[in-house]
Design a protein around this motif. Structure first.
Motif, PDB file in Angstrom:
ATOM      1  N   VAL A  94       0.848  -1.196   0.000  1.00 19.88           N
ATOM      2  CA  VAL A  94       0.000   0.000   0.000  1.00 19.88           C
ATOM      3  C   VAL A  94       0.886   1.250   0.000  1.00 19.88           C
ATOM      4  CG1 VAL A  94      -1.762   1.249   1.317  1.00 19.88           C
ATOM      5  CG2 VAL A  94      -1.859  -1.243   1.141  1.00 19.88           C
ATOM      6  N   HIS A 149      -1.194   6.866  -0.126  1.00 24.82           N
ATOM      7  CA  HIS A 149      -2.611   7.231  -0.258  1.00 24.82           C
ATOM      8  C   HIS A 149      -3.517   6.135   0.286  1.00 24.82           C
ATOM      9  CE1 HIS A 149      -1.646  10.771  -2.557  1.00 24.82           C
ATOM     10  NE2 HIS A 149      -0.974  10.041  -3.436  1.00 24.82           N
ATOM     11  N   MET A 203      -3.690   3.177  -0.950  1.00 23.24           N
ATOM     12  CA  MET A 203      -4.097   2.347  -2.084  1.00 23.24           C
ATOM     13  C   MET A 203      -2.963   1.404  -2.453  1.00 23.24           C
ATOM     14  SD  MET A 203      -5.825   5.155  -4.601  1.00 23.24           S
ATOM     15  CE  MET A 203      -4.710   6.521  -4.327  1.00 23.24           C
ATOM     16  N   ALA A 204      -3.304   0.331  -3.133  1.00 24.71           N
ATOM     17  CA  ALA A 204      -2.270  -0.560  -3.652  1.00 24.71           C
ATOM     18  C   ALA A 204      -1.377   0.228  -4.598  1.00 24.71           C
ATOM     19  CB  ALA A 204      -2.911  -1.734  -4.385  1.00 24.71           C
ATOM     20  N   HIS A 205      -0.084   0.104  -4.401  1.00 25.18           N
ATOM     21  CA  HIS A 205       0.872   0.763  -5.288  1.00 25.18           C
ATOM     22  C   HIS A 205       0.658   0.221  -6.698  1.00 25.18           C
ATOM     23  CE1 HIS A 205       4.641   1.877  -7.148  1.00 25.18           C
ATOM     24  NE2 HIS A 205       4.913   2.650  -6.105  1.00 25.18           N
ATOM     25  N   PRO A 219      -8.954   2.200  -7.532  1.00 21.98           N
ATOM     26  CA  PRO A 219      -7.908   1.770  -6.593  1.00 21.98           C
ATOM     27  C   PRO A 219      -8.238   0.427  -5.953  1.00 21.98           C
ATOM     28  CG  PRO A 219      -9.293   3.425  -5.563  1.00 21.98           C
ATOM     29  CD  PRO A 219      -9.756   3.307  -6.992  1.00 21.98           C
ATOM     30  N   ALA A 220      -7.178  -0.306  -5.668  1.00 18.68           N
ATOM     31  CA  ALA A 220      -7.287  -1.503  -4.830  1.00 18.68           C
ATOM     32  C   ALA A 220      -6.744  -1.115  -3.459  1.00 18.68           C
ATOM     33  CB  ALA A 220      -6.484  -2.653  -5.431  1.00 18.68           C
ATOM     34  N   ARG A 221      -7.163  -1.839  -2.440  1.00 18.07           N
ATOM     35  CA  ARG A 221      -6.761  -1.508  -1.072  1.00 18.07           C
ATOM     36  C   ARG A 221      -6.266  -2.750  -0.346  1.00 18.07           C
ATOM     37  NH1 ARG A 221      -7.779   3.670  -0.883  1.00 18.07           N
ATOM     38  NH2 ARG A 221      -9.621   4.501  -1.887  1.00 18.07           N
ATOM     39  N   ARG A 222      -5.612  -2.522   0.774  1.00 15.87           N
ATOM     40  CA  ARG A 222      -5.116  -3.626   1.601  1.00 15.87           C
ATOM     41  C   ARG A 222      -6.257  -4.598   1.887  1.00 15.87           C
ATOM     42  NH1 ARG A 222      -2.539  -1.846   7.021  1.00 15.87           N
ATOM     43  NH2 ARG A 222      -4.250  -0.435   6.655  1.00 15.87           N
ATOM     44  N   ASP A 269      -7.642  -6.558  -0.346  1.00 19.18           N
ATOM     45  CA  ASP A 269      -8.321  -6.935  -1.587  1.00 19.18           C
ATOM     46  C   ASP A 269      -7.630  -8.140  -2.217  1.00 19.18           C
ATOM     47  OD1 ASP A 269     -10.073  -4.823  -1.336  1.00 19.18           O
ATOM     48  OD2 ASP A 269      -9.135  -3.595  -2.904  1.00 19.18           O
ATOM     49  N   ARG A 276     -11.254  -6.885  -8.901  1.00 16.73           N
ATOM     50  CA  ARG A 276     -11.499  -7.227  -7.495  1.00 16.73           C
ATOM     51  C   ARG A 276     -12.975  -7.614  -7.469  1.00 16.73           C
ATOM     52  NH1 ARG A 276     -10.821  -2.302  -4.943  1.00 16.73           N
ATOM     53  NH2 ARG A 276     -12.848  -1.847  -5.815  1.00 16.73           N
ATOM     54  N   ILE A 304     -10.378  -2.996 -11.932  1.00 16.51           N
ATOM     55  CA  ILE A 304      -9.279  -2.250 -11.318  1.00 16.51           C
ATOM     56  C   ILE A 304      -8.343  -1.673 -12.378  1.00 16.51           C
ATOM     57  CG2 ILE A 304      -7.273  -2.431  -9.780  1.00 16.51           C
ATOM     58  CD1 ILE A 304     -10.015  -2.567  -8.353  1.00 16.51           C
TER      59      ILE A 304
END
Length: 139
Positions: free
Chosen positions: A46, A49, A51-53, A88-91, A93, A117, A122
Protein backbone atom coordinates in the motif's frame (compact mmCIF):
# COMPACT_ATOMS: atom_id res chain seq x y z
CA UNK A 1 -1.36 -26.81 -29.16
CA UNK A 2 -3.10 -28.12 -26.13
CA UNK A 3 -3.99 -26.82 -22.72
CA UNK A 4 -1.93 -29.73 -21.33
CA UNK A 5 1.18 -28.27 -22.94
CA UNK A 6 0.29 -24.85 -21.57
CA UNK A 7 -0.03 -26.38 -18.08
CA UNK A 8 3.37 -28.07 -18.39
CA UNK A 9 4.98 -24.83 -19.50
CA UNK A 10 3.30 -22.93 -16.67
CA UNK A 11 4.50 -25.46 -14.08
CA UNK A 12 8.07 -25.15 -15.32
CA UNK A 13 7.91 -21.36 -15.35
CA UNK A 14 6.24 -21.19 -11.93
CA UNK A 15 9.00 -23.34 -10.40
CA UNK A 16 11.49 -20.58 -11.27
CA UNK A 17 9.26 -17.53 -10.75
CA UNK A 18 10.32 -16.34 -7.31
CA UNK A 19 9.14 -12.79 -8.08
CA UNK A 20 5.47 -13.74 -8.59
CA UNK A 21 5.50 -16.23 -5.72
CA UNK A 22 7.16 -13.69 -3.43
CA UNK A 23 4.35 -11.23 -4.12
CA UNK A 24 1.83 -13.86 -3.04
CA UNK A 25 0.50 -14.60 -6.51
CA UNK A 26 -1.20 -17.88 -7.30
CA UNK A 27 -1.63 -19.32 -10.77
CA UNK A 28 -5.29 -20.32 -11.06
CA UNK A 29 -5.63 -21.40 -14.69
CA UNK A 30 -3.64 -21.50 -17.87
CA UNK A 31 -4.58 -22.46 -21.40
CA UNK A 32 -3.30 -21.81 -24.88
CA UNK A 33 -2.97 -18.03 -25.04
CA UNK A 34 -4.64 -17.48 -21.67
CA UNK A 35 -3.79 -17.32 -17.98
CA UNK A 36 -5.50 -16.32 -14.73
CA UNK A 37 -3.55 -15.31 -11.61
CA UNK A 38 -4.61 -13.86 -8.28
CA UNK A 39 -2.78 -11.78 -5.71
CA UNK A 40 -3.83 -10.48 -2.30
CA UNK A 41 -2.95 -6.88 -1.53
CA UNK A 42 -0.83 -6.96 1.63
CA UNK A 43 -0.05 -4.11 4.01
CA UNK A 44 3.44 -3.77 2.50
CA UNK A 45 1.91 -3.16 -0.97
CA UNK A 46 0.00 0.00 0.00
CA UNK A 47 1.27 3.48 -0.90
CA UNK A 48 0.98 6.79 0.96
CA UNK A 49 -2.61 7.23 -0.26
CA UNK A 50 -3.73 3.97 1.34
CA UNK A 51 -4.10 2.35 -2.08
CA UNK A 52 -2.27 -0.56 -3.65
CA UNK A 53 0.87 0.76 -5.29
CA UNK A 54 0.36 0.71 -9.05
CA UNK A 55 3.59 -1.22 -9.54
CA UNK A 56 2.11 -4.22 -7.73
CA UNK A 57 -1.06 -4.13 -9.85
CA UNK A 58 1.16 -3.89 -12.93
CA UNK A 59 3.27 -6.84 -11.72
CA UNK A 60 0.19 -9.03 -11.36
CA UNK A 61 -0.97 -8.15 -14.88
CA UNK A 62 2.53 -8.63 -16.28
CA UNK A 63 2.80 -12.09 -14.72
CA UNK A 64 -0.54 -13.14 -16.22
CA UNK A 65 0.68 -11.81 -19.57
CA UNK A 66 3.91 -13.85 -19.24
CA UNK A 67 2.11 -17.13 -18.57
CA UNK A 68 -0.33 -16.53 -21.44
CA UNK A 69 2.26 -15.59 -24.05
CA UNK A 70 4.61 -18.47 -23.16
CA UNK A 71 1.80 -21.06 -23.22
CA UNK A 72 2.80 -22.41 -26.63
CA UNK A 73 6.20 -23.45 -25.28
CA UNK A 74 8.19 -20.81 -27.15
CA UNK A 75 10.38 -18.51 -25.06
CA UNK A 76 8.51 -15.23 -25.25
CA UNK A 77 9.22 -11.87 -23.63
CA UNK A 78 7.54 -8.49 -23.39
CA UNK A 79 8.57 -5.94 -25.96
CA UNK A 80 6.18 -3.27 -24.64
CA UNK A 81 3.23 -2.96 -22.30
CA UNK A 82 1.03 -0.34 -20.74
CA UNK A 83 -1.70 -0.15 -18.14
CA UNK A 84 -4.72 2.00 -17.43
CA UNK A 85 -5.71 2.18 -13.77
CA UNK A 86 -9.51 2.34 -13.43
CA UNK A 87 -10.11 2.13 -9.67
CA UNK A 88 -7.91 1.77 -6.59
CA UNK A 89 -7.29 -1.50 -4.83
CA UNK A 90 -6.76 -1.51 -1.07
CA UNK A 91 -5.12 -3.63 1.60
CA UNK A 92 -6.95 -6.92 1.97
CA UNK A 93 -8.32 -6.94 -1.59
CA UNK A 94 -7.87 -10.08 -3.66
CA UNK A 95 -7.06 -9.11 -7.23
CA UNK A 96 -7.52 -11.45 -10.18
CA UNK A 97 -5.78 -10.88 -13.52
CA UNK A 98 -7.10 -12.61 -16.62
CA UNK A 99 -4.88 -12.58 -19.72
CA UNK A 100 -6.11 -13.35 -23.23
CA UNK A 101 -4.30 -13.39 -26.55
CA UNK A 102 -5.78 -10.93 -29.04
CA UNK A 103 -3.43 -11.49 -31.99
CA UNK A 104 -0.39 -13.52 -32.95
CA UNK A 105 1.57 -12.69 -36.08
CA UNK A 106 5.06 -13.87 -36.93
CA UNK A 107 7.14 -13.55 -33.76
CA UNK A 108 4.79 -10.94 -32.26
CA UNK A 109 1.69 -11.10 -30.12
CA UNK A 110 -0.82 -8.79 -28.48
CA UNK A 111 -2.39 -9.71 -25.13
CA UNK A 112 -4.99 -7.97 -23.01
CA UNK A 113 -5.11 -8.45 -19.26
CA UNK A 114 -8.06 -7.38 -17.11
CA UNK A 115 -7.46 -6.94 -13.38
CA UNK A 116 -10.53 -7.20 -11.14
CA UNK A 117 -11.50 -7.23 -7.49
CA UNK A 118 -14.63 -9.37 -7.58
CA UNK A 119 -16.84 -7.66 -10.15
CA UNK A 120 -14.98 -4.33 -9.86
CA UNK A 121 -12.66 -3.39 -12.70
CA UNK A 122 -9.28 -2.25 -11.32
CA UNK A 123 -7.05 -2.00 -14.40
CA UNK A 124 -6.65 -2.85 -18.08
CA UNK A 125 -3.21 -3.88 -19.34
CA UNK A 126 -2.03 -4.45 -22.90
CA UNK A 127 1.16 -6.34 -23.59
CA UNK A 128 3.05 -6.80 -26.81
CA UNK A 129 5.23 -9.89 -26.93
CA UNK A 130 8.19 -11.08 -28.95
CA UNK A 131 9.07 -14.76 -29.38
CA UNK A 132 12.73 -15.67 -29.07
CA UNK A 133 14.47 -18.93 -29.90
CA UNK A 134 14.10 -21.88 -27.56
CA UNK A 135 11.43 -23.69 -25.60
CA UNK A 136 10.55 -23.88 -21.92
CA UNK A 137 9.89 -27.63 -21.68
CA UNK A 138 10.75 -30.60 -23.85
CA UNK A 139 7.78 -32.74 -24.81
Amino acid sequence: MTDELAASVAAAMWAEDTASAGLGMRLLRVGTGTAVLEMPIRADMVNGHGMAHGGFVFSLADSAFAFACNSRNQVTVAQACDIVFIAPARRGDLLVAEACERASYGRNGIYDVTVRRGDDLIAEFRGRSRTLTGTIVTH
